[in-house]
Design a protein around this motif. Structure first.
Motif, PDB file in Angstrom:
ATOM      1  N   TYR A   1       1.065  -1.496   0.107  1.00 45.98           N
ATOM      2  CA  TYR A   1       0.437  -0.333  -0.184  1.00 45.98           C
ATOM      3  C   TYR A   1       1.133   1.141   0.056  1.00 45.98           C
ATOM      4  O   TYR A   1       2.048   1.187   0.583  1.00 45.98           O
ATOM      5  CB  TYR A   1      -1.044  -0.061   1.051  1.00 45.98           C
ATOM      6  CG  TYR A   1      -0.385   1.046   2.972  1.00 45.98           C
ATOM      7  CD1 TYR A   1       0.125  -0.287   3.235  1.00 45.98           C
ATOM      8  CD2 TYR A   1      -0.411   1.799   2.874  1.00 45.98           C
ATOM      9  CE1 TYR A   1       0.222   0.035   4.449  1.00 45.98           C
ATOM     10  CE2 TYR A   1      -0.030   2.604   3.989  1.00 45.98           C
ATOM     11  CZ  TYR A   1       0.412   1.239   5.233  1.00 45.98           C
ATOM     12  OH  TYR A   1       0.868   1.138   6.273  1.00 45.98           O
ATOM     13  N   SER A   2       0.176   2.255  -0.713  1.00 49.38           N
ATOM     14  CA  SER A   2       1.035   3.712  -0.285  1.00 49.38           C
ATOM     15  C   SER A   2      -0.418   4.269  -0.417  1.00 49.38           C
ATOM     16  O   SER A   2      -1.368   4.425   0.119  1.00 49.38           O
ATOM     17  CB  SER A   2       1.746   4.123  -1.510  1.00 49.38           C
ATOM     18  OG  SER A   2       0.563   4.014  -3.254  1.00 49.38           O
ATOM     19  N   ALA A   3       0.110   5.892   1.168  1.00 50.59           N
ATOM     20  CA  ALA A   3      -0.816   7.024   1.052  1.00 50.59           C
ATOM     21  C   ALA A   3      -0.349   8.284   1.569  1.00 50.59           C
ATOM     22  O   ALA A   3       0.923   8.510   1.341  1.00 50.59           O
ATOM     23  CB  ALA A   3      -1.208   6.202   2.561  1.00 50.59           C
ATOM     24  N   ARG A   4      -1.472   9.256   0.888  1.00 51.53           N
ATOM     25  CA  ARG A   4      -0.754  10.117   1.340  1.00 51.53           C
ATOM     26  C   ARG A   4      -2.276  10.874   2.450  1.00 51.53           C
ATOM     27  O   ARG A   4      -3.627  10.495   1.647  1.00 51.53           O
ATOM     28  CB  ARG A   4      -1.307  11.470   0.020  1.00 51.53           C
ATOM     29  CG  ARG A   4      -1.236  12.760   0.443  1.00 51.53           C
ATOM     30  CD  ARG A   4      -0.621  13.277  -1.047  1.00 51.53           C
ATOM     31  NE  ARG A   4      -0.892  14.922  -0.728  1.00 51.53           N
ATOM     32  CZ  ARG A   4      -0.484  15.758  -2.011  1.00 51.53           C
ATOM     33  NH1 ARG A   4      -0.667  14.951  -2.950  1.00 51.53           N
ATOM     34  NH2 ARG A   4      -0.152  17.175  -1.059  1.00 51.53           N
TER      35      ARG A   4
ATOM     36  N   GLU B   1       6.574   2.732   5.312  1.00 49.04           N
ATOM     37  CA  GLU B   1       8.158   3.452   5.383  1.00 49.04           C
ATOM     38  C   GLU B   1       7.215   5.090   4.781  1.00 49.04           C
ATOM     39  O   GLU B   1       5.916   5.288   4.161  1.00 49.04           O
ATOM     40  CB  GLU B   1       8.844   3.403   4.189  1.00 49.04           C
ATOM     41  CG  GLU B   1      10.234   2.071   4.409  1.00 49.04           C
ATOM     42  CD  GLU B   1      10.102   1.553   2.809  1.00 49.04           C
ATOM     43  OE1 GLU B   1      10.712   2.335   2.136  1.00 49.04           O
ATOM     44  OE2 GLU B   1      10.009   0.456   2.822  1.00 49.04           O
ATOM     45  N   GLY B   2       8.559   5.960   5.791  1.00 49.61           N
ATOM     46  CA  GLY B   2       7.378   7.054   5.388  1.00 49.61           C
ATOM     47  C   GLY B   2       8.313   8.624   5.836  1.00 49.61           C
ATOM     48  O   GLY B   2       9.675   8.215   6.057  1.00 49.61           O
ATOM     49  N   ASN B   3       7.661   9.646   5.853  1.00 53.45           N
ATOM     50  CA  ASN B   3       8.651  10.539   6.206  1.00 53.45           C
ATOM     51  C   ASN B   3       8.600  11.339   7.607  1.00 53.45           C
ATOM     52  O   ASN B   3       9.107  12.223   8.196  1.00 53.45           O
ATOM     53  CB  ASN B   3       8.693  12.035   5.223  1.00 53.45           C
ATOM     54  CG  ASN B   3       7.223  12.274   4.620  1.00 53.45           C
ATOM     55  OD1 ASN B   3       5.957  12.156   5.521  1.00 53.45           O
ATOM     56  ND2 ASN B   3       6.736  13.364   4.030  1.00 53.45           N
ATOM     57  N   SER B   4       7.992  10.115   8.089  1.00 55.55           N
ATOM     58  CA  SER B   4       6.682  11.213  10.025  1.00 55.55           C
ATOM     59  C   SER B   4       8.767  11.576  10.911  1.00 55.55           C
ATOM     60  O   SER B   4       8.325  12.535  11.628  1.00 55.55           O
ATOM     61  CB  SER B   4       6.560  10.138   9.857  1.00 55.55           C
ATOM     62  OG  SER B   4       5.625   9.471  10.023  1.00 55.55           O
ATOM     63  N   ARG B   5       9.913  11.066  10.932  1.00 54.73           N
ATOM     64  CA  ARG B   5      10.464  11.273  11.697  1.00 54.73           C
ATOM     65  C   ARG B   5      10.926  12.757  11.166  1.00 54.73           C
ATOM     66  O   ARG B   5      11.037  13.110  12.129  1.00 54.73           O
ATOM     67  CB  ARG B   5      11.796   9.728  11.664  1.00 54.73           C
ATOM     68  CG  ARG B   5      11.261   9.092  12.696  1.00 54.73           C
ATOM     69  CD  ARG B   5      12.142   7.720  12.441  1.00 54.73           C
ATOM     70  NE  ARG B   5      12.782   7.324  11.123  1.00 54.73           N
ATOM     71  CZ  ARG B   5      13.436   7.223  10.639  1.00 54.73           C
ATOM     72  NH1 ARG B   5      15.092   7.399  11.213  1.00 54.73           N
ATOM     73  NH2 ARG B   5      13.933   6.357   8.909  1.00 54.73           N
ATOM     74  N   THR B   6      11.702  13.074   9.749  1.00 56.43           N
ATOM     75  CA  THR B   6      12.042  13.645   9.839  1.00 56.43           C
ATOM     76  C   THR B   6      10.590  15.065   8.961  1.00 56.43           C
ATOM     77  O   THR B   6      11.414  16.336   8.833  1.00 56.43           O
ATOM     78  CB  THR B   6      13.277  13.530   8.539  1.00 56.43           C
ATOM     79  OG1 THR B   6      12.448  12.675   7.726  1.00 56.43           O
ATOM     80  CG2 THR B   6      14.227  12.357   8.941  1.00 56.43           C
ATOM     81  N   ALA B   7       9.724  14.951   8.275  1.00 56.65           N
ATOM     82  CA  ALA B   7       9.374  15.966   7.837  1.00 56.65           C
ATOM     83  C   ALA B   7       8.744  16.725   8.816  1.00 56.65           C
ATOM     84  O   ALA B   7       8.473  17.593   9.654  1.00 56.65           O
ATOM     85  CB  ALA B   7       7.823  15.245   7.615  1.00 56.65           C
TER      86      ALA B   7
ATOM     87  N   PHE C   1       3.744   7.452   2.317  1.00 56.32           N
ATOM     88  CA  PHE C   1       3.560   6.146   3.131  1.00 56.32           C
ATOM     89  C   PHE C   1       3.674   5.463   2.147  1.00 56.32           C
ATOM     90  O   PHE C   1       3.057   5.756   1.368  1.00 56.32           O
ATOM     91  CB  PHE C   1       2.775   5.696   4.570  1.00 56.32           C
ATOM     92  CG  PHE C   1       3.113   7.142   5.194  1.00 56.32           C
ATOM     93  CD1 PHE C   1       3.563   7.004   6.704  1.00 56.32           C
ATOM     94  CD2 PHE C   1       1.861   7.705   5.432  1.00 56.32           C
ATOM     95  CE1 PHE C   1       3.467   7.824   7.507  1.00 56.32           C
ATOM     96  CE2 PHE C   1       1.876   9.112   6.337  1.00 56.32           C
ATOM     97  CZ  PHE C   1       2.600   8.557   7.366  1.00 56.32           C
ATOM     98  N   ASN C   2       4.684   4.386   2.094  1.00 58.21           N
ATOM     99  CA  ASN C   2       4.928   3.527   1.622  1.00 58.21           C
ATOM    100  C   ASN C   2       4.540   1.326   2.296  1.00 58.21           C
ATOM    101  O   ASN C   2       5.836   2.079   2.483  1.00 58.21           O
ATOM    102  CB  ASN C   2       6.360   3.840  -0.155  1.00 58.21           C
ATOM    103  CG  ASN C   2       5.885   2.716  -0.358  1.00 58.21           C
ATOM    104  OD1 ASN C   2       4.778   2.056  -1.193  1.00 58.21           O
ATOM    105  ND2 ASN C   2       6.528   3.485  -1.729  1.00 58.21           N
ATOM    106  N   MET C   3       4.397   1.244   1.738  1.00 58.73           N
ATOM    107  CA  MET C   3       4.540  -0.325   2.586  1.00 58.73           C
ATOM    108  C   MET C   3       4.761  -0.802   1.166  1.00 58.73           C
ATOM    109  O   MET C   3       3.583  -1.444   0.595  1.00 58.73           O
ATOM    110  CB  MET C   3       3.612  -0.869   3.262  1.00 58.73           C
ATOM    111  CG  MET C   3       3.463  -2.266   3.548  1.00 58.73           C
ATOM    112  SD  MET C   3       4.942  -3.214   4.182  1.00 58.73           S
ATOM    113  CE  MET C   3       4.454  -2.528   5.466  1.00 58.73           C
ATOM    114  N   THR C   4       5.873  -2.000   1.383  1.00 60.88           N
ATOM    115  CA  THR C   4       5.981  -2.078  -0.338  1.00 60.88           C
ATOM    116  C   THR C   4       6.739  -3.748  -0.351  1.00 60.88           C
ATOM    117  O   THR C   4       6.656  -4.936  -1.321  1.00 60.88           O
ATOM    118  CB  THR C   4       7.850  -1.997  -1.014  1.00 60.88           C
ATOM    119  OG1 THR C   4       9.005  -1.842   0.334  1.00 60.88           O
ATOM    120  CG2 THR C   4       7.580  -0.349  -0.890  1.00 60.88           C
ATOM    121  N   ARG C   5       5.758  -4.233   0.739  1.00 62.87           N
ATOM    122  CA  ARG C   5       6.093  -5.546   1.709  1.00 62.87           C
ATOM    123  C   ARG C   5       5.160  -6.241   1.086  1.00 62.87           C
ATOM    124  O   ARG C   5       3.924  -5.442   1.949  1.00 62.87           O
ATOM    125  CB  ARG C   5       6.979  -5.847   2.496  1.00 62.87           C
ATOM    126  CG  ARG C   5       8.248  -5.134   2.482  1.00 62.87           C
ATOM    127  CD  ARG C   5       9.517  -5.743   3.710  1.00 62.87           C
ATOM    128  NE  ARG C   5      10.774  -5.311   3.502  1.00 62.87           N
ATOM    129  CZ  ARG C   5      10.894  -4.158   3.671  1.00 62.87           C
ATOM    130  NH1 ARG C   5      10.283  -2.661   3.809  1.00 62.87           N
ATOM    131  NH2 ARG C   5      12.409  -3.738   3.688  1.00 62.87           N
TER     132      ARG C   5
END
Ligand code: BES
Ligand code: ZN
Length: 642
Positions: A197-200, A214-220, A228-232
């Motif tokens: 899945y992917s998400a905005r 995976e996403g940019n929450s830590r640093t955004a 976000f992107n779940m590639t598995r």
């Protein structure tokens, strides 16, 4: 509106007339194969999903959400990409939904240009929700659904600022397992349908969103726009989101913790061993395959202890004891990164494959990081609580391969899949030897990685790969463990020297050979306290309750597990001095494992029931929908009382 209604009626009529084939759920379909990524994946019957993955299988979901706190809803689109079996050209796509408002459905052959299509929402079933049937042109490869969630979505909780630690910002989080993903995403909500899945996600500007990806929450920058992107490929019940005033703190090179600002230091202290746990698990069962491992510490209404959302475990703040004594919960959720998230139960009947393996792995991690004595204490507590539960449980629920047809999987979950499952695996380990068994488990994970499997598949693999020559792992033995009620006679018996000492003290105190003041529990761990309290009879009487309380100040304990045990005893013994604490506990903590037994116990007497209703009136507005459903059932509350 009129046109919409008209097309829907035509479409429904076509469905009924059989022009558009609907899912029959028939036995022939059970073992239907379809070609997918060049390999055959077998779909089995899932009694908790309306979907038809044997004909059309969703492979990716792209989400575009606005998090609307004022309306308590997620609003936006879900774009589902799918593959169709050769014989399914005319089949509609059937999705699971619960209380969703569907505005529009569109299909596309190229993923770029979308055109509206017809859809119908079926009648609502109390457990399953409603099927959403979408008509597909032959060439369609994806569908985009415009929708919003209900403010009462069973898989979401919306907290007002007052319900958070910081009191300034609202907070929301999801909990999809077992079948609640459908209350915030229209999808094929069966754990055998693995998707990426992917998400905005858009939130108010000062808030941070996190997801199990995976996403940019830590640093955004906190600009209210997150990706976000779940590639598995994961089962749908592992899709998760939370949004609120969150901070991040690093724990190790790939581990960290999120929480509200006021909880972040306490959380980081408590969870400091997380990186060590990941390393220990890798040494036992092979590489951690998900990239980062972060933990989100939620507000206290979180209905579970923990939830193994991939890359981002969700955890209750009730594990923050101040002394790291309750971190086996982290070991447990981390273990799911192998058992559950990598190798997944195909249906909820196979839930023990997730939780039994995970409880077994949890204890192995605890042993590796904290030593054998701690492992044996926790295993003893686990076996004792299982035996207590089994003593008044229907036979059908004592079976690992449990029948859940017609039942809500949330209500069917007990200690059986966890503790009986873990004992079965420990029994196998003790029968064939640790070295051989560790190799077996590691190969099991590797050979089934990113697959969803049934109990039958596991049994087949077990029979093929563990020596049948060993009489203790004969087919008959395995069948007894998996398909029969009760605990087999060869169930392992954990042993703890520390616990034996505690039992002697408890017995001497029960026999009035010693007073509470002579017990000297100064160096007891949380586990020894729990074992001590668990060793006392149900009825000790109020005089002896006060003796314990005077000696050990149990009513004011902050440790949630000890407080819970003590409050349970307080209700059973009608120990009045603990009642204000009971009310405080039940109105500030919504973890179902604590809340349910306390209300169950209160409901056993007329006085207790009156007290329960009074407390529940105050507590209910702060509880999660899952906890509300549980307590409503215990106290027979219905909508008219709310
Ligand atoms: N996956 C479960 C939680 C769950 C199970 C949620 C079924 C919904 C339906 C999680 O891994 C779990 O087992 N949590 C336990 C804690 C654990 C240490 C036993 C819990 O929440 O109590
Ligand atoms: Zn679990």
């Amino acid at each position: 509106m009129n046109k919409f209604k008209y097309t829907t009626i035509i479409f429904l009529a076509a469905l009924i007339a059989g022009i558009i084939p609907a899912k029959t759920g028939s036995a022939q379909q059970r073992q239907n194969n379809m070609r997918e990524h060049g390999e055959m994946q077998t779909m089995v019957e899932d009694v908790h999903s309306y979907s038809n993955p044997q004909m059309i299988k969703v492979s990716h979901v792209d989400l575009d959400w606005n998090v609307l706190f004022d309306n308590k809803m997620l609003r936006g689109t879900a774009t589902l990409s799918f593959e169709r079996a050769a014989n399914a050209e005319n089949a509609p796509l059937i999705l699971d939904t619960r209380d969703l408002t569907i505005e529009k459905a569109e299909t596309s052959a190229d993923g770029k240009r979308f055109t509206p299509t017809r859809f119908a929402i079926g009648a609502k079933d109390a457990i399953l929700g409603s099927p959403l049937t979408i008509e597909l042109p032959a060439k369609a490869r994806s569908v985009r659904i415009h929708y919003s969630t209900s403010p009462n979505a069973s898989g979401l909780q919306w907290l007002t600022p007052e319900q958070t630690a910081g009191k300034k910002s609202p907070f929301m989080f999801s909990q999809a397992q077992a079948i609640h993903a459908r209350s915030f995403i229209p999808l094929q909500d069966s754990p055998q349908v693995r998707i990426t899945y992917s998400a905005r996600v858009r939130t108010p500007k000062n808030l941070l969103a996190v997801m199990s990806a995976e996403g940019n929450s830590r640093t955004a920058a906190r600009n209210g726009d997150y990706r976000f992107n779940m590639t598995r490929p994961i089962p749908p019940y592992l899709i998760a989101i939370a949004a609120g005033d969150l901070r991040f703190k690093r724990l190790g090179k790939r581990t960290g913790v999120y929480s509200e600002p006021s909880m972040i230091e306490k959380s980081a202290f408590e969870l400091a061993d997380t990186e060590k746990m990941v390393e220990a698990t890798e040494r036992l069962y092979g590489a951690y395959r998900w990239g980062r491992y972060d933990i989100l510490v939620l507000p206290p209404s979180f209905p579970f202890g923990g939830m193994e959302n991939p890359m981002l475990t969700f955890a209750t703040p009730t594990i923050l004891a101040g002394d790291k004594s309750l971190v086996s919960l982290v070991a447990h959720e981390l273990a799911h990164s192998w058992s559950g998230n990598l190798v997944t139960n195909a249906t909820w009947r196979d839930f023990w494959l997730n939780e039994g393996f995970t409880t077994y792995l949890e204890r192995r991690i605890i042993e590796a990081v904290y030593g054998v004595p701690r492992r044996e204490m926790e295993a003893t507590l686990g076996r004792r609580s299982l035996e207590e539960e089994l003593s008044d449980m229907d036979d059908r629920d004592q079976i690992l391969h449990v029948e859940l047809k017609g039942r809500d999987p949330d209500e069917g979950f007990t200690g059986v899949p966890y503790e009986k499952g873990a004992l079965f695996l420990r029994h196998l380990e003790e029968s064939v030897g640790r070295e051989k068994f560790d190799g077996f488990v590691r190969n099991y994970f590797d050979s089934h990685a990113f697959q969803s499997i049934t109990t039958e598949t596991f049994v087949e693999y077990l029979n093929k790969n563990l020596p049948a020559s060993n009489p203790k792992v004969s087919r008959a033995d395995i069948d007894e463990w998996i398909y029969k009620a009760g605990l087999p006679g060869n169930a392992p018996q954990p042993r703890s020297d520390a616990f034996r000492k505690v039992e002697i003290q408890a017995q001497n105190w029960i026999d009035e050979k010693i007073t509470a003041a002579a017990i000297h529990p100064e160096n007891w761990t949380t586990q020894e306290w729990l074992h001590f309290l668990g060793s006392l009879p149900r009825n000790v009487g109020t005089r002896r309750m006060s003796e314990l309380d005077d000696a050990f100040r149990l009513t004011t304990r902050g440790n949630s597990e000890i407080a819970f045990q003590w409050l349970l005893m307080a209700i059973r013994n009608n120990y009045e001095p603990a009642y204000p604490r009971l009310e405080e506990f039940l109105t500030t903590i919504g973890r179902r494992k604590f809340v349910k037994p306390l209300f169950d116990e209160l409901a056993k007497t007329p006085n207790g029931k009156a007290r329960a209703n009074e407390i529940y009136k105050k507590a209910r507005p702060g509880y999660h929908p899952i906890t509300v459903a549980t307590v409503d059932e215990i106290l027979k509350w219905n909508v008219s009382q709310t």
